[in-house]
Enzyme design. Sequence first.
Site, PDB file in Angstrom:
ATOM      1  N   ASP A  70       0.863  -1.191   0.000  1.00  0.00           N
ATOM      2  CA  ASP A  70       0.000   0.000   0.000  1.00  0.00           C
ATOM      3  C   ASP A  70       0.895   1.236   0.000  1.00  0.00           C
ATOM      4  OD1 ASP A  70      -3.249   0.229   1.018  1.00  0.00           O
ATOM      5  OD2 ASP A  70      -2.052   2.073   1.003  1.00  0.00           O
ATOM      6  N   ASP A 106       4.006   2.815  -4.116  1.00  0.00           N
ATOM      7  CA  ASP A 106       3.025   3.530  -4.933  1.00  0.00           C
ATOM      8  C   ASP A 106       2.954   2.794  -6.275  1.00  0.00           C
ATOM      9  OD1 ASP A 106       1.741   5.230  -6.692  1.00  0.00           O
ATOM     10  OD2 ASP A 106       2.766   7.045  -6.001  1.00  0.00           O
ATOM     11  N   ASN A 136      -5.738  -4.125  -6.932  1.00  0.00           N
ATOM     12  CA  ASN A 136      -6.880  -3.552  -6.213  1.00  0.00           C
ATOM     13  C   ASN A 136      -6.730  -2.062  -5.930  1.00  0.00           C
ATOM     14  OD1 ASN A 136      -9.179  -3.673  -4.024  1.00  0.00           O
ATOM     15  ND2 ASN A 136      -7.351  -2.929  -2.944  1.00  0.00           N
ATOM     16  N   TYR A 162     -12.334   8.091 -13.591  1.00  0.00           N
ATOM     17  CA  TYR A 162     -12.485   6.772 -12.951  1.00  0.00           C
ATOM     18  C   TYR A 162     -13.148   5.775 -13.909  1.00  0.00           C
ATOM     19  CZ  TYR A 162     -13.740   3.562  -9.074  1.00  0.00           C
ATOM     20  OH  TYR A 162     -13.884   2.482  -8.225  1.00  0.00           O
ATOM     21  N   LYS A 184     -11.442   2.374 -15.220  1.00  0.00           N
ATOM     22  CA  LYS A 184     -12.038   1.069 -14.924  1.00  0.00           C
ATOM     23  C   LYS A 184     -12.464   0.341 -16.193  1.00  0.00           C
ATOM     24  CE  LYS A 184     -11.458   1.143 -10.465  1.00  0.00           C
ATOM     25  NZ  LYS A 184     -10.520   0.208  -9.821  1.00  0.00           N
TER      26      LYS A 184
HETATM   27  N1  LIG Z   1     -15.795   0.809  -2.354  1.00  0.00           N
HETATM   28  C1  LIG Z   1     -16.521   0.743  -3.442  1.00  0.00           C
HETATM   29  O1  LIG Z   1     -17.736   1.026  -3.428  1.00  0.00           O
HETATM   30  C2  LIG Z   1     -15.904   0.285  -4.729  1.00  0.00           C
HETATM   31  C3  LIG Z   1     -16.738   0.005  -5.826  1.00  0.00           C
HETATM   32  C4  LIG Z   1     -16.193  -0.421  -7.016  1.00  0.00           C
HETATM   33  C5  LIG Z   1     -14.818  -0.585  -7.135  1.00  0.00           C
HETATM   34  N2  LIG Z   1     -14.026  -0.298  -6.076  1.00  0.00           N
HETATM   35  C6  LIG Z   1     -12.590  -0.484  -6.264  1.00  0.00           C
HETATM   36  O2  LIG Z   1     -12.099  -1.346  -5.264  1.00  0.00           O
HETATM   37  C7  LIG Z   1     -10.716  -1.033  -4.986  1.00  0.00           C
HETATM   38  C8  LIG Z   1     -10.548  -0.821  -3.491  1.00  0.00           C
HETATM   39  O3  LIG Z   1     -11.365   0.248  -3.089  1.00  0.00           O
HETATM   40  P1  LIG Z   1     -11.766   0.512  -1.558  1.00  0.00           P
HETATM   41  O4  LIG Z   1     -13.174   0.969  -1.569  1.00  0.00           O
HETATM   42  O5  LIG Z   1     -11.356  -0.623  -0.706  1.00  0.00           O
HETATM   43  O6  LIG Z   1     -10.868   1.796  -1.275  1.00  0.00           O
HETATM   44  P2  LIG Z   1     -10.051   2.199   0.049  1.00  0.00           P
HETATM   45  O7  LIG Z   1      -9.766   3.645  -0.111  1.00  0.00           O
HETATM   46  O8  LIG Z   1     -10.723   1.736   1.276  1.00  0.00           O
HETATM   47  O9  LIG Z   1      -8.702   1.379  -0.127  1.00  0.00           O
HETATM   48  C9  LIG Z   1      -7.845   1.625  -1.217  1.00  0.00           C
HETATM   49  C10 LIG Z   1      -6.408   1.399  -0.778  1.00  0.00           C
HETATM   50  O10 LIG Z   1      -5.567   1.684  -1.904  1.00  0.00           O
HETATM   51  C11 LIG Z   1      -4.449   2.412  -1.414  1.00  0.00           C
HETATM   52  N3  LIG Z   1      -3.836   3.210  -2.481  1.00  0.00           N
HETATM   53  C12 LIG Z   1      -4.269   4.408  -2.964  1.00  0.00           C
HETATM   54  N4  LIG Z   1      -3.388   4.862  -3.867  1.00  0.00           N
HETATM   55  C13 LIG Z   1      -2.397   3.946  -3.956  1.00  0.00           C
HETATM   56  C14 LIG Z   1      -1.193   3.871  -4.716  1.00  0.00           C
HETATM   57  N5  LIG Z   1      -0.819   4.869  -5.541  1.00  0.00           N
HETATM   58  N6  LIG Z   1      -0.417   2.782  -4.562  1.00  0.00           N
HETATM   59  C15 LIG Z   1      -0.758   1.801  -3.708  1.00  0.00           C
HETATM   60  N7  LIG Z   1      -1.861   1.833  -2.942  1.00  0.00           N
HETATM   61  C16 LIG Z   1      -2.679   2.892  -3.085  1.00  0.00           C
HETATM   62  C17 LIG Z   1      -5.002   3.277  -0.298  1.00  0.00           C
HETATM   63  O11 LIG Z   1      -3.981   3.743   0.561  1.00  0.00           O
HETATM   64  C18 LIG Z   1      -5.979   2.328   0.363  1.00  0.00           C
HETATM   65  O12 LIG Z   1      -5.361   1.582   1.388  1.00  0.00           O
HETATM   66  C19 LIG Z   1     -10.403   0.210  -5.817  1.00  0.00           C
HETATM   67  O13 LIG Z   1      -9.773  -0.170  -7.018  1.00  0.00           O
HETATM   68  C20 LIG Z   1     -11.771   0.787  -6.111  1.00  0.00           C
HETATM   69  O14 LIG Z   1     -11.775   1.553  -7.281  1.00  0.00           O
HETATM   70  C21 LIG Z   1     -14.534   0.132  -4.875  1.00  0.00           C
END
Ligand SMILES: NC(=O)c1ccc[n+]([C@@H]2O[C@H](COP(=O)([O-])OP(=O)(O)OC[C@H]3O[C@@H](n4cnc5c(N)ncnc54)[C@H](O)[C@@H]3O)[C@@H](O)[C@H]2O)c1
Length: 247
Positions: free
Chosen positions: A36, A62, A89, A153, A157
């Site tokens: 992360d 990153d 992810n 976004y 995606k």
């Molecule tokens: N939560 C939702 O409703 C939802 C819906 C559809 C898709 N998603 C996708 O699911 C995935 C996870 O989302 P989430 O809701 O758990 O988000 P979240 O913000 O809870 O977790 C995302 C994690 O990614 C890390 N991150 C951000 N930028 C980064 C980088 N440059 N390098 C490495 N790590 C990085 C953050 O620090 C965080 O720990 C994402 O790809 C998001 O687009 C989420």
Amino acid sequence: MRFAGKVAIVTGSGKGIGKTIAQKLVLEGALLTVTDVNKQTCEETALQINQAGGRAIAVEADVSKAEDTRRIVDKTIEAYGRIDILVNNAGFVKDARINDMEENEWDSVIDVCLKGAFLCSKYVSSHMIEQNYGKIVNISSRAHLGNPGQANYSSAKAGIVGLTRALAKELGKNNITVNAIAPGLIETDALLHHPKYEKIKELQKKDTPIQRIGLPEDVANAVLFFASDESSYISGDLLHVSGGRFG
Ligand SMILES: NC(=O)c1ccc[n+]([C@@H]2O[C@H](COP(=O)([O-])OP(=O)(O)OC[C@H]3O[C@@H](n4cnc5c(N)ncnc54)[C@H](O)[C@@H]3O)[C@@H](O)[C@H]2O)c1
């Protein structure tokens, strides 16, 4: 124990959906690289896994930077000697209408959500090709169908779906499957603490055939299917985890 002895990297696994995916993989025997951009949550998640009797290393990185993604791969090989599963992810939103969207808001979302998946797949795949085995699971979103205020976004995606199909065709001969998941709205901490949480919950119930918000476990269950040998003849596919809601 579908993943006994298997080595998995989950990007963005310090919190949210990625953390749940990492924890579930470990419960079924996987050895984890928690990675992360947030050092603290990354180390905390790895510590929690190790304290609970699993095995995990933490790599702060990153995913939008090539040298960082190479380091994730190098540290994983150093710790475990192989890589069986990659879950791309890491991601976030920076919403704005198109005429208000700043160039950096476009670039940062594309760089993390799409380029990050490309870079991690690039460096992991050479090891998977050598092993003649691998599972890549990319987290897309229902937003790949196009959401207003999310041009960056939605594009990233949708790009993930193209990346998934291209890599599935390239890597199939090496016994590597590449699939994607498109989650709908998922109840992570950010949503739980959202000031309009109750309203969002009501709207979601109204617009979704399965009348609730999705849980990180719902996404993780689908990821584990694609990461397991139960899906060995499925590649290039996109599975919606959206309660029956499309668009
Ligand atoms: N939560 C939702 O409703 C939802 C819906 C559809 C898709 N998603 C996708 O699911 C995935 C996870 O989302 P989430 O809701 O758990 O988000 P979240 O913000 O809870 O977790 C995302 C994690 O990614 C890390 N991150 C951000 N930028 C980064 C980088 N440059 N390098 C490495 N790590 C990085 C953050 O620090 C965080 O720990 C994402 O790809 C998001 O687009 C989420």
